[in-house]
Design a protein around this motif. Structure first.
Motif, short mmCIF file in Angstrom:
data_model
loop_
_atom_site.label_atom_id
_atom_site.label_comp_id
_atom_site.label_asym_id
_atom_site.label_seq_id
_atom_site.Cartn_x
_atom_site.Cartn_y
_atom_site.Cartn_z
N SER A 1 -8.24 -72.75 -28.74
CA SER A 1 -8.65 -71.35 -28.85
C SER A 1 -9.11 -70.90 -27.47
N SER A 2 -9.47 -69.65 -27.35
CA SER A 2 -9.89 -69.14 -26.04
C SER A 2 -11.24 -69.71 -25.60
N ILE B 1 -6.37 -63.00 -25.83
CA ILE B 1 -6.46 -62.96 -27.29
C ILE B 1 -5.72 -61.72 -27.79
N LYS C 1 -12.38 -61.00 -30.15
CA LYS C 1 -12.15 -60.74 -28.72
C LYS C 1 -13.25 -59.88 -28.10
N LYS D 1 -8.29 -77.53 -36.77
CA LYS D 1 -7.12 -77.02 -37.48
C LYS D 1 -7.53 -76.74 -38.92
N ARG E 1 -8.85 -66.52 -20.56
CA ARG E 1 -8.41 -66.91 -21.91
C ARG E 1 -8.74 -65.82 -22.93
N SER F 1 -13.44 -67.61 -36.75
CA SER F 1 -12.84 -66.54 -35.94
C SER F 1 -13.50 -66.44 -34.57
N VAL F 2 -12.71 -65.97 -33.60
CA VAL F 2 -13.17 -65.77 -32.22
C VAL F 2 -12.90 -64.31 -31.87
N ILE G 1 -10.89 -75.91 -31.53
CA ILE G 1 -11.53 -75.69 -32.83
C ILE G 1 -10.72 -76.42 -33.90
N GLU H 1 -7.11 -77.51 -32.52
CA GLU H 1 -6.15 -76.60 -31.89
C GLU H 1 -6.87 -75.79 -30.82
N ILE I 1 -17.00 -76.08 -31.93
CA ILE I 1 -16.09 -75.99 -30.78
C ILE I 1 -16.16 -77.32 -30.05
#
Length: 636
Positions: free
Chosen positions: A567-568, A635, A595, A574, A631, A592-593, A572, A565, A459
């Motif tokens: 993310s919340s 998601i 939620k 591309k 943020r 992956s993030v 992260i 790009e 990140i």
């Protein structure tokens, strides 16, 4: 606060040969800087040694002390290697002792934050000067009776560098003397520099076992575990350690000086003393960038500092594997870093020619190994070297048990926190600027920990404040370096939880404040996680030399490449922006993030930070937490 509970000692009557009635067996007391004479005379009166030995850092001195420790049985020569030795400690003295480590200031909240009522503060421990005086009065008088008092002058950082600091350690352990010679710059040159600079960090260490002994000494390792106490006096730049001979408890130039005391000096003077490696990465185009990175213990910090890249054309060079002192250059605005140490004090188990070949190659001579196993033919052995050691090899464990490798899988050769201590100059990839007194320019700062679920591989922070937030919420599985047992996810903000020598809220604000000076060229800040697992508890990322792929992405981001790009939780990579050639990786799982995970995580983070820091939690961090909550709520 006044110096520790000893009446002032007039030094005019002292001859070169003795202080009071205590003889000087080596060195010239009267030639020492006046402020050192005064303090040393006080400590001699307090500790009551049989004699005093003023060290010069020479090879002859090291040889003499080594021979004495071999004769005594504290060290055993490893005959397979040049000038290398093994040591087994008392099994009660094997790790950091955070529960017995204190910061002493008149104002409690100069040392620790205003934690919420009912919350046990784990971001440092405070003791009042009067209470600490009682504790020390119970321990220090006569603590070196019958023992030699060694005086060790040392520099953290290149001697004479404007980024360096000087210390003087007094100890009754010649094992500590040998280790300090590896880990710091021990030299008589220090005295010349102290004549032009009044300030030095006073370090007093005693194993707490005066002679004649009243207790059994195990493994020729004097220690007093029941009375261990490690205390820091940041206002007067002093460390006192009693009862332990192990690692950072006794090598006071390490965490005690280089982080806790230096951190407070850095706060006062406007720089940073951090638990960070320093490395350089050169890409196939010949472009070199320097990176600092912070990880809790056993998260691969030394491995990363000595990385062997799997991508062709890339070169990594090591400047340091554990501690970075960093200052913004007043002229250029660059953040410049030095490694204040001269050695590596690494966790041995798990280190091998696959995980860290450069560490293995570094410690093949002039090294001290503590609490590792020994092979019958005079080599070192620890868990992780199974594939490099023939089955059937006879092993002597650190507890003295003999067994043959491969015959009994329950046998363990080494303590989980066993260490190698070796000179940094021997590292095959040591940078030719590792001792540059001006330091090296830092382009990126990385934080990371062991996070088995939920956290992406890498990140990038949105900006400086968000980067400080990423560092503040750092968490990791616990390790063998501290007293904790069992695997649990623990908060370790900035990888500095046990190492900050003043109010942790002020420490975070100190980081935030560097943004206020427009001249400062703030490095980009990143978070990495090599340790994410799949549903079968297998690592999603291969790690080790393949971490160069992530470092390459980080370097390209410092050059402004459009490969990230939103993310919340931050920027992260591309898809396809990290070179995965030759790897089989589940990109979507790795990046992956989830939620629900992050929703719970941010609530827990707020609860913990607010509980620990209370009103000392900087307002900017509270804003960052609220922004992250928003943020995450968006998601899909």
């Amino acid at each position: 606060m006044e110096d520790v509970n000893v009446p002032f000692v007039e030094v005019h009557y002292i001859t070169i040969q003795q202080v009071g009635n205590v003889p000087i067996t080596k060195g010239d007391f009267q030639s020492l800087p006046h402020q050192v004479q005064t303090w040393l005379a006080q400590m001699i009166q307090l500790c009551a040694p049989r004699a005093v030995y003023i060290c010069d850092g020479s090879e002859e001195e090291a040889e003499m002390v080594t021979n004495k420790l071999v004769e005594r049985g504290t060290l055993t020569k490893l005959t397979k290697y040049e000038n290398s030795y093994i040591c087994w400690t008392d099994p009660r003295d094997v790790a950091r002792v955070e529960s017995k480590t204190f910061i002493v200031t008149n104002n409690k909240y100069a040392s620790i934050p205003h934690s919420r009522e009912g919350v046990k503060c784990v971001l440092g421990q405070w003791m009042s000067p009067s209470d600490m005086k009682q504790e020390l009065d119970d321990r220090l008088p006569g603590c070196m009776a019958g023992r030699m008092l060694y005086v060790i002058p040392f520099s953290m950082g290149p001697i004479g560098s404007p980024l360096s600091k000087i210390g003087v350690q007094i100890t009754d352990s010649n094992y500590v003397l040998l280790s300090m010679r590896i880990m710091t710059r021990v030299s008589s040159e220090i005295w010349k520099h102290l004549r032009h600079n009044e300030e030095f960090v006073k370090c007093l260490h005693s194993t707490g076992v005066p002679r004649p002994h009243t207790q059994k000494i195990i493994n020729n390792w004097p220690c007093n575990p029941e009375k261990i106490l490690i205390c820091h006096f940041p206002d007067i730049r002093k460390v006192i350690s009693y009862g332990s001979g192990y690692g950072g408890n006794s090598l006071l130039g390490k965490k005690c000086f280089a982080l806790r005391i230096a951190g407070r000096i850095a706060y006062d003077e406007g720089w940073l003393a951090e638990h960070m490696l320093i490395m350089s990465i050169t890409n196939p185009k010949g472009e070199e960038k320097f990176i600092a990175a912070a990880f809790p213990s056993a998260c691969g910090k030394t491995n990363l500092a000595m990385l062997t890249p799997t991508m062709p054309g890339y070169t990594v060079r090591c400047i340091g594997d554990d501690i970075a002192w960093m200052r913004f250059d007043k002229q250029t605005g660059e953040l410049r870093a030095i490694n204040p140490e001269t050695g590596f004090f690494g966790v041995a188990p798990g280190t091998n020619m696959k995980t860290n070949p450069n560490a293995i190659l570094t410690c093949l001579k002039n090294s001290i190994f503590t609490n590792v196993g020994e092979t019958a033919d005079g080599g070192f052995y620890w868990e992780g070297l199974e594939n490099e050691t023939p089955p059937g090899t006879e092993i002597i464990s650190w507890t003295g048990e003999r067994y043959k490798l491969g015959e009994d899988k329950t046998k363990k050769s080494s303590h989980p926190n066993a260490r190698f201590c070796c000179p940094a100059r021997q590292c095959p990839i040591i940078h030719d600027r590792w001792e540059d007194p001006a330091g090296v320019p830092i382009s990126a700062i990385i934080f990371g920990g062991r996070r088995p679920e939920g956290v992406p591989l890498v990140i990038e922070s949105f900006d400086w404040k968000h980067g400080i937030f990423l560092a503040s919420q750092l968490k990791s599985e616990t390790t063998a370096a501290a007293e904790h047992t069992g695997k649990q996810i623990m908060h370790d903000p900035f990888a500095m939880r046990p190492f900050v020598g003043y109010n942790f809220g002020h420490y975070i604000q100190h980081w935030l404040d560097f943004e206020k000076d427009p001249k400062n060229k703030l490095p980009k800040i990143f978070h990495v996680n090599w340790f994410r697992l799949d549903e079968n508890k297998k690592f999603l990322w291969p790690g080790f030399g393949d971490n160069i792929r992530v470092l390459d992405w980080i370097v390209r981001r410092t050059n402004g490449e459009d490969i990230a790009e939103i993310s919340s939780v931050g920027l992260i990579p591309k898809k396809d922006s990290i070179n995965l050639q030759g790897l089989i990786v589940d990109w979507d799982k790795l990046m992956s993030v989830p939620k629900d995970y992050w929703k719970d995580d941010i609530e827990e983070t707020l609860s913990w930070l607010d509980g620990q820091l209370g009103d000392d939690l900087p307002h900017d961090i509270r804003i960052q937490i609220e922004q992250q909550k928003q943020r995450i709520s968006q998601i899909n």
